[in-house]
Design an enzyme around this catalytic site. Structure first.
Site, PDB file in Angstrom:
ATOM      1  N   SER A 131      99.830 125.085 -26.979  1.00 22.94           N
ATOM      2  CA  SER A 131      98.997 125.820 -27.935  1.00 22.94           C
ATOM      3  C   SER A 131      97.982 124.963 -28.675  1.00 22.94           C
ATOM      4  O   SER A 131      97.109 125.507 -29.352  1.00 22.94           O
ATOM      5  CB  SER A 131      99.881 126.554 -28.955  1.00 22.94           C
ATOM      6  OG  SER A 131     100.519 127.659 -28.360  1.00 22.94           O
ATOM      7  N   VAL A 148     104.209 124.043 -28.226  1.00 21.66           N
ATOM      8  CA  VAL A 148     105.621 123.973 -27.857  1.00 21.66           C
ATOM      9  C   VAL A 148     105.909 122.856 -26.858  1.00 21.66           C
ATOM     10  O   VAL A 148     107.067 122.632 -26.497  1.00 21.66           O
ATOM     11  CB  VAL A 148     106.134 125.326 -27.323  1.00 21.66           C
ATOM     12  CG1 VAL A 148     106.046 126.394 -28.396  1.00 21.66           C
ATOM     13  CG2 VAL A 148     105.402 125.736 -26.056  1.00 21.66           C
ATOM     14  N   TYR A 166     102.215 128.300 -36.451  1.00 21.68           N
ATOM     15  CA  TYR A 166     102.983 129.531 -36.247  1.00 21.68           C
ATOM     16  C   TYR A 166     103.395 130.135 -37.583  1.00 21.68           C
ATOM     17  O   TYR A 166     102.676 130.030 -38.569  1.00 21.68           O
ATOM     18  CB  TYR A 166     104.183 129.270 -35.324  1.00 21.68           C
ATOM     19  CG  TYR A 166     103.802 128.595 -34.028  1.00 21.68           C
ATOM     20  CD1 TYR A 166     102.783 129.112 -33.226  1.00 21.68           C
ATOM     21  CD2 TYR A 166     104.445 127.433 -33.603  1.00 21.68           C
ATOM     22  CE1 TYR A 166     102.430 128.508 -32.036  1.00 21.68           C
ATOM     23  CE2 TYR A 166     104.098 126.815 -32.408  1.00 21.68           C
ATOM     24  CZ  TYR A 166     103.089 127.348 -31.624  1.00 21.68           C
ATOM     25  OH  TYR A 166     102.744 126.736 -30.452  1.00 21.68           O
ATOM     26  N   TYR A 175      94.407 131.353 -19.274  1.00 23.41           N
ATOM     27  CA  TYR A 175      95.246 131.017 -20.425  1.00 23.41           C
ATOM     28  C   TYR A 175      96.379 130.069 -20.035  1.00 23.41           C
ATOM     29  O   TYR A 175      96.622 129.062 -20.704  1.00 23.41           O
ATOM     30  CB  TYR A 175      95.817 132.296 -21.038  1.00 23.41           C
ATOM     31  CG  TYR A 175      96.712 132.048 -22.215  1.00 23.41           C
ATOM     32  CD1 TYR A 175      96.205 131.550 -23.411  1.00 23.41           C
ATOM     33  CD2 TYR A 175      98.081 132.309 -22.143  1.00 23.41           C
ATOM     34  CE1 TYR A 175      97.036 131.318 -24.503  1.00 23.41           C
ATOM     35  CE2 TYR A 175      98.913 132.075 -23.225  1.00 23.41           C
ATOM     36  CZ  TYR A 175      98.387 131.579 -24.397  1.00 23.41           C
ATOM     37  OH  TYR A 175      99.209 131.337 -25.468  1.00 23.41           O
ATOM     38  N   LYS A 180      94.500 125.860 -28.029  1.00 23.27           N
ATOM     39  CA  LYS A 180      93.883 126.994 -28.714  1.00 23.27           C
ATOM     40  C   LYS A 180      92.831 126.540 -29.733  1.00 23.27           C
ATOM     41  O   LYS A 180      91.861 127.265 -29.988  1.00 23.27           O
ATOM     42  CB  LYS A 180      94.961 127.829 -29.413  1.00 23.27           C
ATOM     43  CG  LYS A 180      95.969 128.456 -28.459  1.00 23.27           C
ATOM     44  CD  LYS A 180      97.108 129.118 -29.215  1.00 23.27           C
ATOM     45  CE  LYS A 180      98.160 129.664 -28.266  1.00 23.27           C
ATOM     46  NZ  LYS A 180      99.321 130.232 -28.984  1.00 23.27           N
TER      47      LYS A 180
END
Length: 317
Positions: free
Chosen positions: A76, A271, A253, A201, A79
């Site tokens: 992530s 993660v 998160y 993705y 992102k």
């Protein structure tokens, strides 16, 4: 506008190497705690007891400890860089596609999508990242290649690449992400074919980088949107400020509030066990340890960054 990096006098006085060495010793007991992201089969094989950390200042000084040069799946953290590219393309129009509020729910939750007509709460939960990737798919034939080339340019390393085993592993098990993409598609929130979106993705999440490379890539956010190495203006100072704000409130998160309380830096976790953070006007820092806490953030990594801002005295607060 000057492209010269703005380095504080304080950052030049801090003995970052001594701080990193002390942190590595302090967090050693945590390296065997937590659990790897075993719901992604290829990540389930990553040995738990590993730790690396790297600091890079705006004037190009590096400080590292442990496995700072070992590449890992950034997951992530990608992102952040996808968001930067999409924000460059759409500006504030991006927020019509995705919100910028903390979610308060797990990163792979579908609950809010139902309640909020398929508009993701922020760009760092999985649904929001899919919406951002959809923007990139509308502007690039292969959005994941655009992100990869962007990261190569920012880090100065042309050998950074996808971990195809990780990408295939995620594709084989990413049913919840597929459900999110299809659900948003049903609300008209996704424009690309779902299979194209998911492929991009999963590939962007599989990119493998080291702490040193990620810290270097994130330096532009610490330098008001300007890449210190090249002087390239990626964002205006105002835009960089806005992205840092979203990182602070949404980047870790549903533990973002606790992370801001303990660490006090804009940061993005993944993660794969990595966390990259920035001290505006001074530096970027990246830490990696694959054992995760209940929220999906690196257990030893979070503590390492908490100790870093305490010992270096450079939280944003």
């Amino acid at each position: 506008m000057s492209c010269k990096p703005e380095v504080s006098i304080l950052s030049m006085q801090v003995d970052y190497q001594a701080i990193l060495d002390a942190i590595a010793e302090e967090v050693a007991p945590l390296m065997r705690q937590g659990r790897v992201a075993d719901y992604i089969p290829s990540l389930a094989q990553v040995p738990l007891a590993q730790f690396g950390m790297c600091v890079v200042t705006l004037d190009g000084r590096y400080y590292a400890v442990g496995a700072a040069d070992k590449r890992f799946s950034i997951q992530s953290i990608s992102k952040l860089f996808a968001l930067t590219l999409a924000f460059r393309q759409l500006g504030d129009g991006l927020w019509e596609r995705v919100g910028r509020e903390p979610s308060g729910n797990p990163f792979n939750s579908l609950v809010q999508l139902e309640n909020e007509a398929g508009k993701p709460r922020n760009p760092f939960i999985n649904a929001g990242a899919l919406a951002v990737t959809d923007v990139l798919c509308s502007h690039s034939v292969n959005a994941h290649l655009a992100i990869l080339h962007f990261l190569r340019r920012l880090s100065g390393r042309n050998d950074i690449n996808f971990d195809h085993e990780v990408a295939e592993s995620e594709a084989a098990t990413g049913h919840r992400n597929a459900a999110m993409a299809n659900f948003m598609k049903s609300f008209g929130r996704i424009q690309s074919p779902v299979e194209v979106l998911l492929d991009s993705y999963f590939h962007q999440c599989s990119i493998a980088m080291s702490c040193r490379e990620l810290a270097t890539a994130a330096l532009f956010l610490a330098n008001r949107g300007v890449v210190p190495q090249s002087g390239e203006h990626l964002l205006t100072a105002s835009e960089a400020k806005r992205l840092c704000a979203v990182l602070l409130t949404c980047g870790t998160y549903d533990a973002a509030g606790d992370f801001a309380y303990r660490v006090g830096l804009p940061a993005k976790s993944g993660v794969g066990g990595g966390i990259v953070a920035v001290v505006p006007g001074e530096l970027a820092v990246c830490v990696w340890s694959p054992g995760l806490d209940a929220n999906g953030n690196s257990l030893a990594g979070g503590m390492a960054l908490e100790r870093f801002t305490t010992l270096a005295g450079n939280s944003i607060f």
